[in-house]
Enzyme design. Structure first.
Site, PDB file in Angstrom:
ATOM      1  N   TYR A 110       0.845  -1.190   0.000  1.00  0.00           N
ATOM      2  CA  TYR A 110       0.000   0.000   0.000  1.00  0.00           C
ATOM      3  C   TYR A 110       0.883   1.243   0.000  1.00  0.00           C
ATOM      4  O   TYR A 110       1.947   1.268   0.612  1.00  0.00           O
ATOM      5  CB  TYR A 110      -0.875   0.049   1.254  1.00  0.00           C
ATOM      6  N   TYR A 149      -0.369  -9.797   0.564  1.00  0.00           N
ATOM      7  CA  TYR A 149       0.659  -9.155   1.389  1.00  0.00           C
ATOM      8  C   TYR A 149       0.665  -9.760   2.791  1.00  0.00           C
ATOM      9  O   TYR A 149      -0.363 -10.239   3.276  1.00  0.00           O
ATOM     10  CB  TYR A 149       0.462  -7.636   1.443  1.00  0.00           C
ATOM     11  N   ARG A 159      -2.576 -11.950   3.482  1.00  0.00           N
ATOM     12  CA  ARG A 159      -3.918 -11.683   2.999  1.00  0.00           C
ATOM     13  C   ARG A 159      -4.076 -12.165   1.562  1.00  0.00           C
ATOM     14  O   ARG A 159      -3.207 -11.926   0.726  1.00  0.00           O
ATOM     15  CB  ARG A 159      -4.227 -10.167   3.007  1.00  0.00           C
ATOM     16  N   HIS A 162      -7.063  -8.732  -2.621  1.00  0.00           N
ATOM     17  CA  HIS A 162      -8.403  -8.180  -2.386  1.00  0.00           C
ATOM     18  C   HIS A 162      -8.442  -6.705  -2.728  1.00  0.00           C
ATOM     19  O   HIS A 162      -7.411  -6.024  -2.778  1.00  0.00           O
ATOM     20  CB  HIS A 162      -8.825  -8.379  -0.924  1.00  0.00           C
ATOM     21  N   HIS A 164     -10.566  -3.307  -1.303  1.00  0.00           N
ATOM     22  CA  HIS A 164     -11.489  -2.763  -0.310  1.00  0.00           C
ATOM     23  C   HIS A 164     -12.558  -1.935  -1.018  1.00  0.00           C
ATOM     24  O   HIS A 164     -12.240  -1.169  -1.937  1.00  0.00           O
ATOM     25  CB  HIS A 164     -10.742  -1.880   0.687  1.00  0.00           C
TER      26      HIS A 164
HETATM   27 FE   LIG Z   1      -6.088  -4.659   2.440  1.00  0.00          FE
END
Ligand SMILES: [Fe+2]
Length: 244
Positions: A110, A149, A159, A162, A164
């Site tokens: 991110y 990640y 994870r 995905h 959000h």
């Molecule tokens: Fe996330």
């Protein structure tokens, strides 16, 4: 729009009653800190009366829905189109509602100071977009496939890939937040966030469908995912507790 139900979502007194998502799921560590310990507080009645959110034509640009065109160059990764409809529990489209997305880049990183895991940032990818649904409740984003990640929730915690999503309903008090997954991800079985959804059938409602019809030759893979705004009933898209 007389066919639209504008009644506010009624929250139950018992935080765990009737919701698909276990809000204090032990496998998902941070839920133990933030899950409600006391009965929920009802929002002031006057907030229910606000007829919004309202977005002018100039507020949300069509370019906001293309996460691959926000910088000088193109982001690295597998280009994707994600589209679908926002519906109510009766299958009626919810038009002109704001859909916001945020996601990691193709390396699983991110663009946020909290994310310091050793994967590269992409100078051509910020990872955030938005659009308004059209008259049939349709949304559409162009992006790149996010990478899995690590997230330190437990040993070797990763994870699944995905995106959000945040969706405003018909009132300011109806912002709902959830995540969309990609079909066939081997990390599903190891993900406490997905598995905090009690019903295995409901978990599937968060997985997009590969869509050959929106797959564009020589350009992008297509995925289709419908979002059903409900009150926790079967068939409604599960939402995160802080987005109720
Ligand atoms: Fe996330």
């Amino acid at each position: 729009m007389s066919a639209v139900d504008d009644s506010p979502i009624v929250l139950p007194d018992d935080p765990s009653f009737g919701w698909e998502v276990q809000v204090d799921y032990p496998g998902y560590r941070s839920t133990l800190w933030r899950a409600p310990q006391r009965p929920l507080v009802t929002m002031p009645e006057e907030l229910h009366d606000l007829a919004g959110p309202v977005y002018g034509d100039e507020t949300v640009s069509p370019l906001d829905a293309d996460l691959t065109r926000q910088h000088e160059g193109e982001p690295i990764g597998e280009r994707i189109v994600v589209h679908g409809r926002v519906l109510d529990e009766d299958g009626r489209p919810i038009p002109n509602t704001l859909v916001e997305v945020w996601q990691a880049n193709s390396a699983g990183r991110y663009k946020h100071y909290v994310d310091q895991h050793p994967a590269p940032l992409d100078p051509n990818f910020s990872g955030a977009g938005r659009c308004l649904t059209d008259s049939e409740g349709r949304y559409r984003f162009t992006s790149i496939l996010p990478g899995p990640y690590p997230w330190r929730n437990h040993h070797n915690a990763w994870r699944p890939a995905h995106i959000h999503f945040s969706i405003f309903g018909r009132l300011f008090t109806q912002r709902l937040v959830t995540q969309m997954y990609f079909p066939g991800d081997p990390l599903f079985a190891y993900d406490p966030i997905m598995n905090s959804i009690r019903d295995p059938e409901s978990r599937k409602l968060l997985i997009a469908r590969f869509d050959i019809d929106s797959t564009t030759p020589e350009w992008a893979l297509g995925y289709e995912w419908d979002i059903v705004l409900g009150r926790g009933g079967r068939g409604a898209t599960p939402f995160e507790e802080d987005g109720r």
